[in-house]
Structure formats: C-alpha cells, structure tokens
Design a protein around this motif. Structure first.
Motif, PDB file in Angstrom:
ATOM      1  N   TYR A 154       7.049 -66.641 -17.092  1.00  0.00           N
ATOM      2  CA  TYR A 154       6.993 -67.930 -16.396  1.00  0.00           C
ATOM      3  C   TYR A 154       8.224 -68.055 -15.505  1.00  0.00           C
ATOM      4  O   TYR A 154       9.305 -67.580 -15.854  1.00  0.00           O
ATOM      5  N   THR A 155       8.034 -68.769 -14.398  1.00  0.00           N
ATOM      6  CA  THR A 155       9.204 -69.165 -13.594  1.00  0.00           C
ATOM      7  C   THR A 155       9.250 -70.696 -13.611  1.00  0.00           C
ATOM      8  O   THR A 155       8.372 -71.332 -14.209  1.00  0.00           O
ATOM      9  N   ALA A 156      10.208 -71.268 -12.898  1.00  0.00           N
ATOM     10  CA  ALA A 156      10.195 -72.724 -12.710  1.00  0.00           C
ATOM     11  C   ALA A 156       8.849 -73.093 -12.085  1.00  0.00           C
ATOM     12  O   ALA A 156       8.326 -72.336 -11.251  1.00  0.00           O
ATOM     13  N   THR A 157       8.282 -74.234 -12.475  1.00  0.00           N
ATOM     14  CA  THR A 157       6.974 -74.635 -11.933  1.00  0.00           C
ATOM     15  C   THR A 157       6.984 -74.610 -10.416  1.00  0.00           C
ATOM     16  O   THR A 157       6.033 -74.149  -9.777  1.00  0.00           O
TER      17      THR A 157
ATOM     18  N   HIS B  60       1.303 -79.713 -15.087  1.00  0.00           N
ATOM     19  CA  HIS B  60       0.230 -80.004 -16.058  1.00  0.00           C
ATOM     20  C   HIS B  60      -1.077 -79.312 -15.716  1.00  0.00           C
ATOM     21  O   HIS B  60      -2.042 -79.420 -16.479  1.00  0.00           O
ATOM     22  N   THR B  61      -1.133 -78.667 -14.557  1.00  0.00           N
ATOM     23  CA  THR B  61      -2.401 -78.026 -14.179  1.00  0.00           C
ATOM     24  C   THR B  61      -2.271 -76.504 -14.206  1.00  0.00           C
ATOM     25  O   THR B  61      -2.909 -75.842 -15.018  1.00  0.00           O
ATOM     26  N   THR B  62      -1.412 -75.949 -13.365  1.00  0.00           N
ATOM     27  CA  THR B  62      -1.348 -74.478 -13.278  1.00  0.00           C
ATOM     28  C   THR B  62       0.030 -73.910 -13.595  1.00  0.00           C
ATOM     29  O   THR B  62       0.184 -72.690 -13.647  1.00  0.00           O
ATOM     30  N   SER B  63       1.053 -74.739 -13.730  1.00  0.00           N
ATOM     31  CA  SER B  63       2.435 -74.255 -13.841  1.00  0.00           C
ATOM     32  C   SER B  63       2.790 -73.434 -12.607  1.00  0.00           C
ATOM     33  O   SER B  63       2.245 -73.667 -11.530  1.00  0.00           O
TER      34      SER B  63
ATOM     35  N   LYS C   5      -4.001 -73.963  -0.264  1.00  0.00           N
ATOM     36  CA  LYS C   5      -5.070 -74.823  -0.767  1.00  0.00           C
ATOM     37  C   LYS C   5      -4.563 -75.700  -1.913  1.00  0.00           C
ATOM     38  O   LYS C   5      -4.810 -76.907  -1.947  1.00  0.00           O
ATOM     39  N   GLN C   6      -3.842 -75.107  -2.844  1.00  0.00           N
ATOM     40  CA  GLN C   6      -3.327 -75.907  -3.961  1.00  0.00           C
ATOM     41  C   GLN C   6      -2.274 -76.893  -3.463  1.00  0.00           C
ATOM     42  O   GLN C   6      -2.225 -78.042  -3.920  1.00  0.00           O
TER      43      GLN C   6
END
Ligand SMILES: Cc1ncc(COP(=O)(O)O)c(C=O)c1O
Length: 403
Positions: free
Chosen positions: A73-76, A275-278, A112-113
């Motif tokens: 993981y990285t920072a969101t 809360h959705t994809t990180s 898109k996101q």
C-alpha cells in the motif's frame, strides 16, 4: 409445519444504478469483436486507446520499482514524489502564477476515477452541473450517480461544436453549481482557444461555480499546445484540473490519473477514495512518475506519437477532400473525427449500426455524447486501417444520401 422460504427474487439493480446505460463505446467494440470472430473483415475505430506501446524508459522504471519492493500500500493520495512532480508540472502550466503544492494533488486509478471523485465530492442532490455538449459519455452518468442534474449546453456547429461563455451563461440556472470542461474534446477533437477558455473561467469565477477541467488530451494537440485552465484561470479557488498518463504516454492499462484541487477538496477526495479503492497500484505510480518527470527519450516518444496522430488526421482529411463527404468538426486535438451523418436519411445510431453490419467499420453513435445526428471515429489505429475506415464511411454516407 414450517413456512417455506420466500421465493428468490430475480436480481434488479438498486436505485443507485438502475438508470445507468451500458457504455456505447464498449457495446460497439463487443459487436465488432463478435463479427471478427465470425471471420468478417472488421476495422474497429470505436475505442479511444493509443495503439502504441508505453515508452520503454517508463516500462523500465516500473520493473525497477518492483525489484525495489514497490508492492505495498502507499498513501491513499499517492506517493509523494509523484504528487510533487505533478505539482511542479502544473505550476509550470500557469507560468508560476497559480503555484500548486503536492498536498493539492490526489492520484487515482485513472482520470476517470479522479473525475468521478471530484464530481461526487463537489455536487449532490438539487445541484445543476453545466456540461458543454457533445461531451464524453461518462460525464452524464457520473453527475447522475452524484444525484445532481446535468444541464447540457449544446455547442455551436459553426465553431467546432464548442460552447462559449455566452452559451453557458444562457443555459445557467439558479441551481447551477458547476461546469465541466474538456479540451481537447472527446468526442469532437475540437480545442478551446485561450480566449474561449479564459472567458468560460472568468464567467465561472464571477458566478461562484466549481469548474472541473478534464485535460487528459492536452498534449495531443496539432496547432501549438492546448491551453490549460491553469494558464488562464483567474484563481484556483474553485478549480479542479484532471489529467492522467493514459492517452499522451500510451499508458491506458496502468490506470493512473490525478486531480489538482484546492486543499479542502483534495482532502475530501482522498478521504472518499480511502473508503473505495485506497491507493492506485504502487508500481503504476512509479511508472507514472517516470512519465511525468519525462526526459529526452520519453519526450521524443510522446512527440513521435503526436506526429503519427497528426499524419493520420491529415490523411483522413485528404480522403474527405476528394469528393462529397459528411461534415466533420475540424480536428485540432485528441484522436477523434466527429462526423455529421444525421438528417433526413437517418440518425447516427442507424448510420453506425449499418456501417458496422454492412461495411465492417465500428464507430460510436453520437447519441452516446448527446449528439444523435453524429458519429465518432477514433484514429488511434494504424494509418492504413484509419484511411480505409474513412473511405468506407464516406461510401456509406454517399449511398445513404444519394450523393
Ligand atoms: C475525456 C476523457 N476523460 C477521461 C478519460 C479516462 O481516462 P483514464 O483512462 O485515465 O481513466 C477518457 C478516456 O477515454 C476521456 O476520453
């Protein structure tokens, strides 16, 4: 006696998504693939995806990042060096007038996101959002997912179907909260001039609207560079600029985009994303870092791709100049040709369907972009295919119109 369990209800989508339409681009591609599988000669000019490989130094940077352990993981909001590189680039766009800090950048899984996140945190029920149209099909669905209302602002066919500040002002309502801009445009390939963009941003500032400027095609421009909102906005107080690596660097599959937003908006977008994809994939962020930092080889690769797109565009325009042909928006950026095929002889849906079934060319009907009399052809495909696609499209138009 025990009661029998209730009969299982067939699936019905929730009211959150019941209104969503299938993406017209994906539907066309699926039909083109099905025809190809039957052995038909099909040229797929439906999708907007560069047909070039990702430049080698970017791929090498990604491999090195994996070896260095970029697998966690990285920072969101994304790795700091990438946000810093994006912030520096954006600051240069405004010639230092509107400096951007890394804390104002949120990296996501594609433009898109970023667009969805921005729309979702800025707009809600009862808000009107002005969408100069024709526009990319997902804007309409994203605004609806946020329970806000789309107010389409139909552009002027005599001016590349662009909506000017006067058109936008005339369409505004008391509930207007935002304006979505996209230059160069998907689906038309038109680019807003510096003056047009400055007037639109000045109007939005005066009215207190949020502006989301989608600049995913900014580097694919054929008449000098496409003006960024950062170069002409009076301030960044209510401006969100969205960009990404997909189109200019031929990196569609890496899924990296970003938004540059005022700090509280950036924080809200990052919280929502958490809360959705990180975070987007760590390795893709390192690839994007190489792309945004650039360097001679990467910049040459981007220039080569833009030159190729320009050559294809010119070859298409040469075919259109040979004889009667449907009207087309003068293409100054992106990699789309937007043809006016509607009228007494049928609409864009009918034209696109029969062009695919009878002549084996897949294009997207303009109804997907709120322009039912038009069709969109992508020239992000080898030149011979694109030219043949235009020849067949023109022949089809002539047959339908008796020209
Ligand atoms: C106008 C526009 N914005 C955004 C996107 C999405 O970009 P990404 O692949 O980075 O999500 C596209 C892709 O087709 C597009 O045409």
């Amino acid at each position: 006696m025990t009661a029998s369990p209730p009969a299982a209800q067939p699936f019905a989508p929730s009211s959150n998504v019941a209104f969503l339409r299938e993406s017209a681009t994906i539907a066309v591609s699926a039909r083109a693939k099905a025809l190809k599988a039957q052995g038909r000669d099909v040229i797929d000019l439906g999708v907007g995806e560069p047909d070039f490989p990702t430049p080698a130094p970017i791929v090498e940077a990604a491999k090195a990042a994996i070896d260095a352990g970029a697998t966690k993981y990285t920072a969101t909001e994304g790795i700091l060096p990438l946000r810093e590189a994006i912030a520096e680039r954006a600051t240069r766009e405004s010639a230092g007038r509107l400096p951007v800090a890394a804390a104002e950048v949120v990296v996501s899984n594609g433009a898109k996101q970023s667009l969805f996140n921005a729309i979702y945190v800025l707009f809600g029920a009862g808000d009107d959002v002005l969408v100069p149209s024709p526009a990319w099909t997902s804007y309409y669905e994203m605004v609806a997912l946020a329970r806000a209302n789309v107010v389409p602002v139909i552009g002027d066919p005599a001016n590349g179907l662009k909506a000017t500040a006067a058109h936008v002002a005339a369409a505004a309502t008391p509930a207007t909260r935002g304006l979505l801009l996209n230059s160069p445009s998907n689906p038309t390939g038109a680019t807003y001039t510096l003056h047009e963009l400055r007037d639109l941003l000045a109007l939005a500032e005066e009215r207190g609207w949020w502006v989301i400027a989608d600049e995913i095609y900014a580097q694919i421009a054929y008449e000098g560079t496409a003006t960024s909102a950062l170069a002409v906005a009076p301030s960044r107080d209510r401006l969100v600029v969205v960009d990404g690596v997909a189109k200019a660097w031929a990196m569609t599959g890496w899924r990296i985009g970003w938004a540059i937003a005022p700090r509280p908006v950036a924080a809200a977008m990052a919280a929502f994303q958490s809360h959705t994809t990180s975070n987007p994939a760590a390795v893709s962020q390192h690839a994007a870092l190489a792309a945004v930092r650039g360097g001679v080889a990467i910049e040459q690769a981007v220039r080569h791709m833009v030159d190729e797109f320009r050559a294809r565009r010119d070859a298409c325009l040469a075919v259109l100049a040979e004889g009667p042909a449907p009207a087309v928006v003068p293409p100054t950026g992106a990699f789309y040709l937007f043809f006016e095929v509607g009228g007494a002889h049928g609409d864009g849906d009918h034209f696109a369907r029969t062009l695919l079934e009878e002549r084996g060319v897949a294009v997207v009907p303009g109804s997907a972009f709120l322009a039912p009399g038009w069709v969109r052809m992508s020239y992000a495909a080898p030149q011979a295919q694109v030219v043949e696609g235009v020849r067949r499209l023109v022949a089809h138009w002539r047959a339908l119109t008796g020209r």
